[in-house]
Scaffold this active site. Structure first.
Site, PDB file in Angstrom:
ATOM      1  N   CYS A 113      44.404  94.678  20.719  1.00 44.26           N
ATOM      2  CA  CYS A 113      44.535  93.221  20.486  1.00 44.26           C
ATOM      3  C   CYS A 113      43.938  92.562  19.631  1.00 44.26           C
ATOM      4  CB  CYS A 113      45.218  92.934  22.751  1.00 44.26           C
ATOM      5  SG  CYS A 113      46.171  93.764  23.244  1.00 44.26           S
ATOM      6  N   HIS A 253      45.625  85.861  22.361  1.00 44.21           N
ATOM      7  CA  HIS A 253      45.980  86.122  22.325  1.00 44.21           C
ATOM      8  C   HIS A 253      47.266  86.327  23.000  1.00 44.21           C
ATOM      9  CE1 HIS A 253      47.773  90.516  22.854  1.00 44.21           C
ATOM     10  NE2 HIS A 253      47.779  90.511  24.200  1.00 44.21           N
ATOM     11  N   ASN A 283      53.852  90.423  24.731  1.00 45.86           N
ATOM     12  CA  ASN A 283      52.635  91.066  23.949  1.00 45.86           C
ATOM     13  C   ASN A 283      52.792  92.017  23.112  1.00 45.86           C
ATOM     14  OD1 ASN A 283      50.386  91.514  23.287  1.00 45.86           O
ATOM     15  ND2 ASN A 283      49.721  92.189  25.867  1.00 45.86           N
TER      16      ASN A 283
HETATM   17  O1  UT7 Z   1      46.495  92.753  25.986  1.00 39.37           O
HETATM   18  C1  UT7 Z   1      45.099  92.347  26.489  1.00 39.37           C
HETATM   19  C2  UT7 Z   1      45.146  93.887  27.960  1.00 39.37           C
HETATM   20  N1  UT7 Z   1      46.142  93.199  28.438  1.00 39.37           N
HETATM   21  C3  UT7 Z   1      46.240  92.351  29.228  1.00 39.37           C
HETATM   22  O2  UT7 Z   1      45.113  91.757  29.196  1.00 39.37           O
HETATM   23  C4  UT7 Z   1      47.350  92.500  30.589  1.00 39.37           C
HETATM   24  C5  UT7 Z   1      46.116  91.884  31.927  1.00 39.37           C
HETATM   25  N2  UT7 Z   1      46.865  92.162  32.595  1.00 39.37           N
HETATM   26  C6  UT7 Z   1      48.358  91.428  33.278  1.00 39.37           C
HETATM   27  O3  UT7 Z   1      48.177  91.268  32.858  1.00 39.37           O
HETATM   28  C7  UT7 Z   1      48.460  91.607  34.540  1.00 39.37           C
HETATM   29  O4  UT7 Z   1      47.177  91.872  35.720  1.00 39.37           O
HETATM   30  C8  UT7 Z   1      50.148  92.148  35.096  1.00 39.37           C
HETATM   31  C9  UT7 Z   1      51.307  91.704  34.946  1.00 39.37           C
HETATM   32  C10 UT7 Z   1      49.647  93.330  34.212  1.00 39.37           C
HETATM   33  C11 UT7 Z   1      50.218  92.360  36.010  1.00 39.37           C
HETATM   34  O5  UT7 Z   1      50.187  91.198  37.231  1.00 39.37           O
HETATM   35  P1  UT7 Z   1      49.106  91.263  38.261  1.00 39.37           P
HETATM   36  O6  UT7 Z   1      49.716  89.836  38.844  1.00 39.37           O
HETATM   37  O7  UT7 Z   1      47.928  91.597  38.576  1.00 39.37           O
HETATM   38  O8  UT7 Z   1      49.835  92.524  39.209  1.00 39.37           O
HETATM   39  P2  UT7 Z   1      49.693  93.703  40.042  1.00 39.37           P
HETATM   40  O9  UT7 Z   1      49.583  94.431  39.003  1.00 39.37           O
HETATM   41  O10 UT7 Z   1      48.413  93.069  40.910  1.00 39.37           O
HETATM   42  O11 UT7 Z   1      50.527  94.042  41.037  1.00 39.37           O
HETATM   43  C12 UT7 Z   1      51.343  93.475  41.929  1.00 39.37           C
HETATM   44  C13 UT7 Z   1      52.156  93.458  42.731  1.00 39.37           C
HETATM   45  C14 UT7 Z   1      52.641  95.093  43.018  1.00 39.37           C
HETATM   46  O12 UT7 Z   1      52.477  96.115  44.110  1.00 39.37           O
HETATM   47  P3  UT7 Z   1      52.096  95.862  45.405  1.00 39.37           P
HETATM   48  O13 UT7 Z   1      51.072  96.871  45.635  1.00 39.37           O
HETATM   49  O14 UT7 Z   1      51.847  94.520  46.242  1.00 39.37           O
HETATM   50  O15 UT7 Z   1      53.250  96.309  46.273  1.00 39.37           O
HETATM   51  C15 UT7 Z   1      53.105  95.664  41.942  1.00 39.37           C
HETATM   52  O16 UT7 Z   1      53.444  97.441  42.514  1.00 39.37           O
HETATM   53  O17 UT7 Z   1      53.902  93.621  42.239  1.00 39.37           O
HETATM   54  C16 UT7 Z   1      54.300  94.829  41.624  1.00 39.37           C
HETATM   55  N3  UT7 Z   1      54.828  95.353  40.384  1.00 39.37           N
HETATM   56  C17 UT7 Z   1      55.481  95.089  40.039  1.00 39.37           C
HETATM   57  N4  UT7 Z   1      56.608  94.260  40.958  1.00 39.37           N
HETATM   58  C18 UT7 Z   1      57.742  93.663  40.391  1.00 39.37           C
HETATM   59  C19 UT7 Z   1      54.242  95.927  39.424  1.00 39.37           C
HETATM   60  N5  UT7 Z   1      54.725  95.646  38.370  1.00 39.37           N
HETATM   61  C20 UT7 Z   1      56.183  95.168  38.616  1.00 39.37           C
HETATM   62  C21 UT7 Z   1      57.122  94.343  38.047  1.00 39.37           C
HETATM   63  N6  UT7 Z   1      58.272  94.149  38.758  1.00 39.37           N
HETATM   64  N7  UT7 Z   1      57.868  94.941  36.596  1.00 39.37           N
END
Ligand code: UT7
Length: 327
Positions: A113, A253, A283
């Site tokens: 990225c 980004h 992204n």
């Molecule tokens: O491009 C450069 C590199 N990339 C990045 O910098 C990305 C950085 N990370 C992020 O943008 C965020 O961490 C994400 C958008 C990927 C995820 O958001 P988050 O607030 O960190 O969520 P999480 O991974 O902590 O997941 C929270 C919950 C989980 O459920 P439990 O374990 O709390 O029950 C996931 O299983 O959300 C669940 N979850 C979803 N639920 C509905 C994960 N993906 C989804 C989804 N729909 N698509």
């Protein structure tokens, strides 16, 4: 002292739109979750058979036209991509052939990225050093080709697209003023496509285990992204004796609206000075900051004399920022 200025910008977004509602039909997710956690509403996806160099070609021809430069006049092409047309040769060579830039030398940069910022910094060095003068840099990605469409934690995040810039020398006090880049190879597995390289060559087994798709520990990345993007921009700005309050527009980004908001908050840059299009494209890795820069310019949000700051972070880990006085 010779520097580089951006003489033309171009972009290519495939017309096919994939909305959050479409994704609700594929995986266990919701429009509400995606918007709240990422700010993404829709993304663009290529049609079957369309490759990174196809998108790069459209973006490049537009950038060349706007710069008033013929492809044959280019002496260097750098393509930043993690979804190359082929493992080799370089996508930059495929692009060279597609636009008939017969006098250019060509290579790719793999900086995920942060690829467009790395390409811009590299091109700037070549121009400052006097080796090359007319340089095309491109960030182009077909991330849909490495997305696991059954993995809700990643498939909602990514999109396809390309952005290009033509760089030319300048002796004015405008153009690229400063850059700062960083890398941390101790965290390669936090965001990775593990299969298909020499460490884990493609096989029936790698296919079965879905090792050719993006694997990401998003939550850990989130915290690192906010910290290093804020640090990179601050260092790039203060290295040339400026302050974050001098910035006219931050073009970050576009991984996640929450990351962008947090970076801007750390830098004390007001929301209206931050360009954001993650809601429409998701992204696009190396293409994200390239497309955002092009769009901001097209919308008149970048004017002559403005202080523009690019800021990116990605797999590697790699990150970087460039400060440009617009000309
Ligand atoms: O491009 C450069 C590199 N990339 C990045 O910098 C990305 C950085 N990370 C992020 O943008 C965020 O961490 C994400 C958008 C990927 C995820 O958001 P988050 O607030 O960190 O969520 P999480 O991974 O902590 O997941 C929270 C919950 C989980 O459920 P439990 O374990 O709390 O029950 C996931 O299983 O959300 C669940 N979850 C979803 N639920 C509905 C994960 N993906 C989804 C989804 N729909 N698509």
């Amino acid at each position: 002292m010779k520097s580089a200025r951006i003489a033309g910008l171009g972009k290519c977004l495939p017309p096919n739109v994939l909305t959050n509602a479409d994704l609700e039909k594929k995986v266990d997710t919701s429009d509400e979750w995606i918007i709240t956690r990422t700010g993404i509403r829709e993304r663009r996806i290529v049609k079957a058979g369309e490759s990174a160099s196809d998108l790069a070609r459209e973006a490049s021809l537009q950038a060349l036209k706007r710069a008033g430069i013929k492809a044959k006049d280019l002496d260097l092409i750098i393509v930043a991509t993690i979804t190359p047309d082929t493992q080799f040769p370089a996508t930059a060579c495929h692009l060279q052939n597609a636009i008939k830039a017969t006098n250019a030398i060509c290579f790719d940069i793999s900086a995920a990225c942060a690829g467009f910022v790395y390409a811009l910094n590299t091109a700037w060095q070549f121009i400052k050093g006097g080796l090359y003068e007319k340089i095309l840099i491109v960030g182009s990605e077909v991330l849909s080709s490495i997305t696991d469409w059954e993995d809700r934690s990643t498939c909602v995040l990514f999109g396809d697209g390309a952005g290009a810039a033509v760089l030319l020398p300048t002796t004015s006090d405008k153009g690229v003023l400063s850059s700062y880049m960083g890398s941390d190879g101790s965290q390669t597995d936090i965001l990775i496509v593990p299969g298909g390289g020499s460490r884990c060559p493609a096989s029936i087994d790698t296919l079965k285990k879905k090792l050719h798709y993006i694997k990401m520990r998003g939550n850990e990345l989130f915290r690192i992204a906010v910290r290093v993007m804020a640090e990179a921009a601050e260092k790039a700005i203060t290295n040339v004796g400026l302050q974050t309050s001098d910035i006219d527009i931050l073009v970050p980004h576009q991984a996640n609206k929450r990351i962008i908001d947090a970076v801007a908050q750390r830098l004390k840059i007001p929301r209206e000075k931050v360009y954001m299009n993650v809601d429409r494209y998701g992204n696009m890795s190396s293409a994200s900051s390239a497309v955002a820069l092009c769009e901001a310019w097209e919308k008149g949000e970048i004017k002559d004399g403005d202080l523009v700051v690019l800021d990116a972070f990605g797999a590697g880990l790699v990150w970087g920022s460039c400060v440009i006085r617009w000309v």
